[in-house]
Scaffold this active site. Structure first.
Site, short mmCIF file in Angstrom:
data_model
loop_
_atom_site.label_atom_id
_atom_site.label_comp_id
_atom_site.label_asym_id
_atom_site.label_seq_id
_atom_site.Cartn_x
_atom_site.Cartn_y
_atom_site.Cartn_z
N GLY A 73 2.02 -7.96 4.78
CA GLY A 73 3.40 -7.51 4.65
C GLY A 73 4.32 -8.71 4.40
N THR A 74 4.00 -9.80 5.07
CA THR A 74 4.78 -11.03 4.91
C THR A 74 4.76 -11.50 3.46
OG1 THR A 74 4.30 -11.71 7.18
CG2 THR A 74 4.90 -13.46 5.64
N SER A 201 2.65 -2.81 5.11
CA SER A 201 1.54 -3.62 5.64
C SER A 201 0.46 -2.69 6.19
CB SER A 201 2.08 -4.52 6.76
OG SER A 201 1.01 -5.11 7.46
N GLY A 202 -0.81 -3.09 6.03
CA GLY A 202 -1.92 -2.24 6.46
C GLY A 202 -2.05 -2.09 7.96
N CYS A 327 9.57 -13.87 19.47
CA CYS A 327 8.45 -13.42 18.66
C CYS A 327 7.36 -14.47 18.70
CB CYS A 327 8.92 -13.18 17.23
SG CYS A 327 7.71 -12.35 16.21
C1 LIG Z 1 4.76 -6.85 10.93
C2 LIG Z 1 5.96 -6.89 10.05
C3 LIG Z 1 5.96 -7.67 8.89
C4 LIG Z 1 4.82 -8.57 8.51
O1 LIG Z 1 3.66 -7.88 8.14
P1 LIG Z 1 2.25 -8.66 8.23
O2 LIG Z 1 1.31 -7.78 7.50
O3 LIG Z 1 1.94 -8.78 9.69
O4 LIG Z 1 2.45 -9.97 7.58
C5 LIG Z 1 7.09 -7.64 8.09
N1 LIG Z 1 8.13 -6.89 8.41
C6 LIG Z 1 8.17 -6.11 9.51
C7 LIG Z 1 9.37 -5.27 9.79
C8 LIG Z 1 7.09 -6.10 10.37
O5 LIG Z 1 7.13 -5.36 11.47
#
Ligand SMILES: *Cc1c(COP(=O)(O)O)cnc(C)c1O
Length: 396
Positions: A73-74, A201-202, A327
């Site tokens: 997700g990052t 994100s998965g 965090c």
């Molecule tokens: C967890 C999260 C991310 C990052 O996702 P990852 O797959 O862990 O890198 C980004 N944005 C939000 C709001 C999240 O909760």
């Protein structure tokens, strides 16, 4: 009650759904081809990736060619913000975001500021809501991107994305939303929302870790972030993590299929936990919006209690939660989100997030409600401030 092992940190990560693992297994074992290879091993992997992409597209109301898999997700957040910024810098250098974004957005924006971009970080109200009028007022003739998260990972507040989408469209500014926490908890349709880019994100939706996806509306001007062998239709290089992609596809499919049922169950458990805490523990404050919030999010500040001490005590009772205060472990800075909704450093430090998931039951909630009041009482008994204020006026 006997000691249990209770996981209420589902916004940090979730377990893999058994059906997700089942679909992934062949691609971790006998079906190991590289999707770029033209032989039958490769074609098998390619076919599995196509199917996963279709499932993600269907889940978001997008076209399959608008879905790109990423390593997290990052990465999806980084790509959206840096990719649009660098591709449109001739048009302008101004980006609008909020003070409560995930660090994947905030730190990316801070990096872009060092590269000469100008970033507006919008305030939120006491519930963590962004005012769409503030977004509109922040737009100038150099604005190229608006990035506002769909739902906050700490306090669960859900933003008026559709309204912001209308403004972005009217003013012809690209609009990205980080929907990592919203996915699986909120109905998502990219056209209805009016977004040009959307990250998921998965591992936040019972899929595997180390996989994400970015929706990019057809025609969006965006630079690549990762250069190399031209995978993901020349957009995101690196040999694909086929098993994770397959898992992500299945996780999105399940999240969308089970949405209504999931939200009903989470809302029931969340409200039982919120009401139970309010009934049993004095001097508490619910953080986030009372109704515009994720069905699985509970975030409280406990006056005269130190969040880290609370977490450790809960841990000893077999309850895995998260502090709202920091965090990054080892960091003593209070959460930027809690400060943005106006909490004092002290109140922000006494915060606790419990994020629920499919694995949780009513018994889990009852167990927490059985343990938490005594823990809070014990910690408060150690606080000189609490003794002074007991019976008197307190700030929450
Ligand atoms: C967890 C999260 C991310 C990052 O996702 P990852 O797959 O862990 O890198 C980004 N944005 C939000 C709001 C999240 O909760």
């Amino acid at each position: 009650m006997e000691k249990r092992r209770i996981y209420v940190d589902n916004s940090a990560t979730t377990p893999i759904h058994p059906q997700v693992l089942e679909e992934m297994m062949p691609y971790l074992t006998e079906s190991y081809g590289n999707p770029s290879s033209i032989h039958f091993f490769g074609r098998e992997a390619r076919k599995a990736m196509d199917k996963a992409r279709e499932r993600v597209a269907l889940g978001l109301g997008a076209k399959t060619e608008e879905i790109y898999f990423t390593g997290s997700g990052t990465e999806a957040d980084n790509w959206a913000v840096k990719g649009v910024a660098f591709a449109n810098k001739k048009k302008g250098n101004h980006i609008i975001t909020t003070k409560i974004e995930h660090h994947a957005i905030l730190h990316t924006c801070e990096y872009l500021e060092k590269q000469g971009f100008d970033v507006t970080y919008l305030d939120v109200d006491e519930y963590g809501l962004v005012n769409p009028d503030d977004v509109e007022n922040a737009i100038n003739d150099r604005t190229i991107l608006i990035s506002v998260m769909f739902a906050n990972n700490e306090i669960g507040t859900i933003q008026p994305i559709e309204e912001i989408g209308k403004i972005a469209k009217e003013r012809a500014v690209y609009f990205h939303t980080d929907a990592v926490q919203a996915m699986g908890n909120v109905d998502i349709n990219v056209d209805k929302l009016g977004v040009d880019l959307l990250s998921i994100s998965g591992h936040k939706i019972m899929g595997p870790k180390g996989i994400g996806a970015l929706y990019v509306r057809k025609g969006t001007r965006i630079d690549n972030l990762i250069h190399g062998g031209a995978q993901e239709r020349k957009r995101r290089s690196g040999t694909e993590n086929v098993a994770a992609v397959v898992g992500m596809g299945k996780a999105v499919q399940l999240a969308v299929e089970n949405l209504d049922q999931h939200v009903r169950k989470m809302t029931y458990l969340r409200d039982a936990l919120i009401d139970g805490i309010k009934e049993r523990i004095p001097h508490v404050r619910l953080n986030g919006h009372p109704s515009q919030r994720l069905a699985n999010n509970v975030n409280f500040s406990f006056e005269f209690v130190e969040g880290e001490a609370l977490l450790l005590s809960l841990d000893m009772e077999g309850i895995a939660a998260s502090s709202g205060s920091a965090c990054t472990s080892g960091s003593l800075d209070p959460s930027h989100v809690l400060l943005a909704i106006g909490l004092s450093h002290e109140t922000a430090h006494g915060s606790l997030r419990m994020s629920l998931g499919e694995i949780n039951t009513r018994e889990d909630i009852d167990y927490i409600l059985d343990k938490l009041p005594a823990i809070v009482e014990k910690l408060r008994a150690l606080s000189p401030l609490f003794k002074q204020c007991e019976g008197g006026k307190v700030s929450v």
